[in-house]
Design a protein around this motif. Structure first.
Motif, PDB file in Angstrom:
ATOM      1  N   PRO A   1      24.512 107.812  42.443  1.00  4.47           N
ATOM      2  CA  PRO A   1      24.357 109.207  42.009  1.00  4.47           C
ATOM      3  C   PRO A   1      23.018 109.432  41.300  1.00  4.47           C
ATOM      4  O   PRO A   1      22.489 108.523  40.639  1.00  4.47           O
ATOM      5  N   ILE A   2      22.481 110.639  41.436  1.00  8.22           N
ATOM      6  CA  ILE A   2      21.171 110.973  40.879  1.00  8.22           C
ATOM      7  C   ILE A   2      21.108 110.686  39.374  1.00  8.22           C
ATOM      8  O   ILE A   2      20.149 110.077  38.875  1.00  8.22           O
ATOM      9  N   ALA A   3      22.129 111.114  38.636  1.00 11.41           N
ATOM     10  CA  ALA A   3      22.130 110.931  37.175  1.00 11.41           C
ATOM     11  C   ALA A   3      22.080 109.455  36.803  1.00 11.41           C
ATOM     12  O   ALA A   3      21.330 109.045  35.910  1.00 11.41           O
ATOM     13  N   VAL A   4      22.858 108.645  37.503  1.00 17.06           N
ATOM     14  CA  VAL A   4      22.875 107.204  37.229  1.00 17.06           C
ATOM     15  C   VAL A   4      21.528 106.585  37.601  1.00 17.06           C
ATOM     16  O   VAL A   4      20.973 105.757  36.866  1.00 17.06           O
ATOM     17  N   GLY A   5      20.989 107.000  38.737  1.00 18.53           N
ATOM     18  CA  GLY A   5      19.693 106.496  39.174  1.00 18.53           C
ATOM     19  C   GLY A   5      18.591 106.848  38.194  1.00 18.53           C
ATOM     20  O   GLY A   5      17.663 106.054  37.964  1.00 18.53           O
ATOM     21  N   ALA A   6      18.667 108.041  37.595  1.00 18.35           N
ATOM     22  CA  ALA A   6      17.664 108.471  36.613  1.00 18.35           C
ATOM     23  C   ALA A   6      17.714 107.579  35.372  1.00 18.35           C
ATOM     24  O   ALA A   6      16.675 107.196  34.823  1.00 18.35           O
ATOM     25  N   VAL A   7      18.922 107.239  34.940  1.00 22.06           N
ATOM     26  CA  VAL A   7      19.077 106.353  33.773  1.00 22.06           C
ATOM     27  C   VAL A   7      18.529 104.964  34.090  1.00 22.06           C
ATOM     28  O   VAL A   7      17.820 104.350  33.275  1.00 22.06           O
ATOM     29  N   ILE A   8      18.830 104.452  35.287  1.00 23.86           N
ATOM     30  CA  ILE A   8      18.319 103.136  35.701  1.00 23.86           C
ATOM     31  C   ILE A   8      16.786 103.138  35.699  1.00 23.86           C
ATOM     32  O   ILE A   8      16.149 102.195  35.224  1.00 23.86           O
ATOM     33  N   THR A   9      16.202 104.210  36.226  1.00 19.01           N
ATOM     34  CA  THR A   9      14.740 104.314  36.281  1.00 19.01           C
ATOM     35  C   THR A   9      14.138 104.346  34.889  1.00 19.01           C
ATOM     36  O   THR A   9      13.110 103.701  34.618  1.00 19.01           O
TER      37      THR A   9
ATOM     38  N   ALA B   1      15.199 108.168  41.357  1.00 21.45           N
ATOM     39  CA  ALA B   1      16.654 108.335  41.450  1.00 21.45           C
ATOM     40  C   ALA B   1      17.064 108.779  42.855  1.00 21.45           C
ATOM     41  O   ALA B   1      18.080 108.311  43.394  1.00 21.45           O
ATOM     42  N   ILE B   2      16.263 109.647  43.455  1.00 20.27           N
ATOM     43  CA  ILE B   2      16.548 110.088  44.826  1.00 20.27           C
ATOM     44  C   ILE B   2      16.396 108.912  45.792  1.00 20.27           C
ATOM     45  O   ILE B   2      17.185 108.735  46.730  1.00 20.27           O
ATOM     46  N   GLY B   3      15.374 108.068  45.565  1.00 17.42           N
ATOM     47  CA  GLY B   3      15.191 106.887  46.393  1.00 17.42           C
ATOM     48  C   GLY B   3      16.375 105.938  46.293  1.00 17.42           C
ATOM     49  O   GLY B   3      16.836 105.386  47.298  1.00 17.42           O
TER      50      GLY B   3
ATOM     51  N   LEU C   1       3.954 118.169  26.801  1.00 17.14           N
ATOM     52  CA  LEU C   1       4.816 118.914  27.725  1.00 17.14           C
ATOM     53  C   LEU C   1       4.480 118.558  29.175  1.00 17.14           C
ATOM     54  O   LEU C   1       5.375 118.413  30.015  1.00 17.14           O
ATOM     55  N   ALA C   2       3.185 118.425  29.444  1.00 15.11           N
ATOM     56  CA  ALA C   2       2.763 118.026  30.793  1.00 15.11           C
ATOM     57  C   ALA C   2       3.253 116.620  31.115  1.00 15.11           C
ATOM     58  O   ALA C   2       3.635 116.332  32.254  1.00 15.11           O
ATOM     59  N   SER C   3       3.258 115.746  30.125  1.00 11.70           N
ATOM     60  CA  SER C   3       3.729 114.386  30.322  1.00 11.70           C
ATOM     61  C   SER C   3       5.223 114.370  30.657  1.00 11.70           C
ATOM     62  O   SER C   3       5.681 113.617  31.523  1.00 11.70           O
ATOM     63  N   VAL C   4       5.989 115.235  29.988  1.00 14.81           N
ATOM     64  CA  VAL C   4       7.427 115.345  30.282  1.00 14.81           C
ATOM     65  C   VAL C   4       7.634 115.874  31.698  1.00 14.81           C
ATOM     66  O   VAL C   4       8.483 115.372  32.452  1.00 14.81           O
ATOM     67  N   ALA C   5       6.832 116.896  32.083  1.00 13.04           N
ATOM     68  CA  ALA C   5       6.936 117.455  33.436  1.00 13.04           C
ATOM     69  C   ALA C   5       6.611 116.393  34.479  1.00 13.04           C
ATOM     70  O   ALA C   5       7.239 116.320  35.538  1.00 13.04           O
ATOM     71  N   THR C   6       5.630 115.567  34.164  1.00  8.93           N
ATOM     72  CA  THR C   6       5.267 114.476  35.063  1.00  8.93           C
ATOM     73  C   THR C   6       6.413 113.483  35.202  1.00  8.93           C
ATOM     74  O   THR C   6       6.814 113.112  36.313  1.00  8.93           O
ATOM     75  N   ALA C   7       6.944 113.049  34.056  1.00  4.45           N
ATOM     76  CA  ALA C   7       8.035 112.069  34.078  1.00  4.45           C
ATOM     77  C   ALA C   7       9.266 112.618  34.792  1.00  4.45           C
ATOM     78  O   ALA C   7      10.008 111.864  35.432  1.00  4.45           O
ATOM     79  N   LEU C   8       9.489 113.922  34.678  1.00  4.64           N
ATOM     80  CA  LEU C   8      10.603 114.555  35.390  1.00  4.64           C
ATOM     81  C   LEU C   8      10.515 114.255  36.878  1.00  4.64           C
ATOM     82  O   LEU C   8      11.503 113.832  37.505  1.00  4.64           O
ATOM     83  N   ALA C   9       9.335 114.463  37.447  1.00  6.15           N
ATOM     84  CA  ALA C   9       9.157 114.222  38.875  1.00  6.15           C
ATOM     85  C   ALA C   9       9.299 112.742  39.220  1.00  6.15           C
ATOM     86  O   ALA C   9       9.922 112.377  40.224  1.00  6.15           O
ATOM     87  N   GLU C  10       8.729 111.877  38.358  1.00  6.32           N
ATOM     88  CA  GLU C  10       8.746 110.443  38.648  1.00  6.32           C
ATOM     89  C   GLU C  10      10.158 109.870  38.610  1.00  6.32           C
ATOM     90  O   GLU C  10      10.602 109.175  39.527  1.00  6.32           O
ATOM     91  N   VAL C  11      10.865 110.162  37.511  1.00  7.11           N
ATOM     92  CA  VAL C  11      12.216 109.620  37.334  1.00  7.11           C
ATOM     93  C   VAL C  11      13.165 110.188  38.390  1.00  7.11           C
ATOM     94  O   VAL C  11      13.980 109.453  38.980  1.00  7.11           O
ATOM     95  N   LEU C  12      13.044 111.485  38.647  1.00  6.55           N
ATOM     96  CA  LEU C  12      13.900 112.123  39.637  1.00  6.55           C
ATOM     97  C   LEU C  12      13.630 111.544  41.026  1.00  6.55           C
ATOM     98  O   LEU C  12      14.565 111.293  41.802  1.00  6.55           O
ATOM     99  N   GLY C  13      12.363 111.315  41.346  1.00 13.38           N
ATOM    100  CA  GLY C  13      12.027 110.760  42.657  1.00 13.38           C
ATOM    101  C   GLY C  13      12.605 109.370  42.858  1.00 13.38           C
ATOM    102  O   GLY C  13      13.143 109.054  43.932  1.00 13.38           O
TER     103      GLY C  13
END
Length: 399
Positions: A110-118, A100-102, A86-98
């Protein structure tokens, strides 16, 4: 010496990830230089814990997950590994989202597309299945992030007397407990402890005799402390930028996109572009290490090393990346998602710390390399501090 250097950088990437950006920017914008001490304290605890995790890997050839699977009861091991996943998922959430924001900042994706690319990028990085190759990529990403913040610091006016005081004198401004816990969770990260022990044990130094083990322990500490100090400097630089630019101008940061947009008129367009580039590098690198940790954690339960061709590793990587992606699609406020993901890591951290201390303090597990009494005391003090801060966070949240 150079052949022993590298594993510590996997950890550095983990605690200069987009989750750190969110907590550090928020802390600096809202409280100025007053919470820099949290980065210093967290890094000091991190050095001790990461060295201990590497110690386990070097002396036994086991990562934390494998040690738990081998020496814990079946039920305890499953609970332990479950919270770590669960902690690993929480970690990946921040990494992938970050990341995508970049991508959104730089290319308007778009954030969703960027998350998939990441997520695809991270999976492709792991398919290379080579620690040495990944280490070279990680060194490159850390260099980009470090150079970016050196550039940012040259553009701003820092009150160094306040900054130095903030680094070493604890202060608890009103309403700051949640963000203090967020910064702590963003620096001392459960998945990094698992990952460090996995990467270091993959070299199987324990099979080459006591002389090699002792040499590895010596150079591992140098690797760890150097990598952690690099991470401390970058995290501190993030907070310095936020304190000097946003707090000074009375601006509260509620999203990373806002932070970048605000940099343009206050510091210049180049600073905003460099900010986005560093964030993207941070997200891409750390999402890869988070996926590695997820694969290692699940595989370890079944006594399997991190190996992308192994089913357990693939499932662990899939749970980590896909779990993070699903949550990102459901998030209404990405910035708050970043911060609360770091708090979630801090809540899980005592489980990992006490599990690690138990393994490295057991003569049955470690043999002659078991923790000394002084090390046991130090580690238990760190575990107690982390647990106490979590209790404070829970009470503060309930209020």
């Amino acid at each position: 010496m150079l052949k022993y250097i590298g594993p510590g950088l996997f950890v550095t990437v983990g605690f200069i990830d987009p989750g750190n950006w969110a907590t550090n920017m928020s802390a600096g914008a809202d409280y100025g230089y007053k919470l820099l001490w949290v980065v210093t304290l967290s890094t000091a605890m991190l050095i001790l814990l990461q060295h201990n995790a590497a110690h386990l890997g070097i002396a036994t050839g086991l990562c934390i997950a494998e040690g738990a699977g081998k020496y814990f009861s079946r039920l305890t091991a499953k609970l332990f590994i479950g919270t770590a996943m669960l902690a690993s998922v929480a970690t990946a959430l921040a990494e992938v989202l970050g990341a995508a924001i970049g991508l959104q900042m730089l290319f308007k994706i778009p954030i969703a597309v960027g998350a998939v690319i990441t997520m695809i990028f991270s999976a492709l990085m792991l398919i290379s299945n080579s620690y040495k190759r990944l280490e070279m990529w990680i060194m490159g990403f850390v260099s980009i992030i470090g150079i970016s913040f050196i550039f940012e610091l040259t553009l701003i006016d820092i009150k160094w007397d306040e900054a130095i005081k903030g680094c070493f004198i604890p202060q608890f401004p009103t309403g700051s407990i949640a963000i203090i816990m967020g910064v702590l969770g963003a620096v001392v990260m459960p998945h990094n402890l698992f990952l460090h022990s996995e990467v270091i044990q993959s070299r199987q130094w324990n099979l080459k005799g006591e002389e090699v083990i002792n040499k590895q322990l010596k150079y591992e500490f140098l690797d760890t402390i150097t990598a952690m100090l690099i991470g401390w400097a970058i995290n501190s630089a993030m907070m310095l930028v936020a304190a000097s630019v946003f707090n000074t101008n009375g601006i509260s940061v509620t999203e990373l996109q806002q932070a970048q947009a605000t940099l343009k008129p206050l510091v210049g367009n180049a600073a905003a572009v460099v900010f986005a580039l560093a964030l993207l590098a941070s997200g891409l690198a750390s999402s890869t290490t988070a996926a590695m940790a997820g694969g290692s954690i699940l595989g370890g339960l079944y006594q399997k090393p991190l190996e992308i061709t192994d089913t357990h590793t693939r499932i662990g990587v899939g749970i980590t990346l896909c779990g993070a992606l699903i949550i990102i699609f459901l998030l209404k406020d990405p910035f708050k998602g970043l911060i609360w993901s770091q708090i979630a890591l801090s809540v899980q951290l005592p489980w990992t710390v006490f599990g690690l201390v138990y393994l490295t303090s057991s003569k049955k597990v470690m043999g002659k390399y078991v923790n000394s009494t002084r090390n046991k005391i130090s580690l238990f003090i760190v575990a107690a501090i982390v647990t106490a801060l979590n209790v404070i966070l829970i009470i503060d949240t309930i209020k």
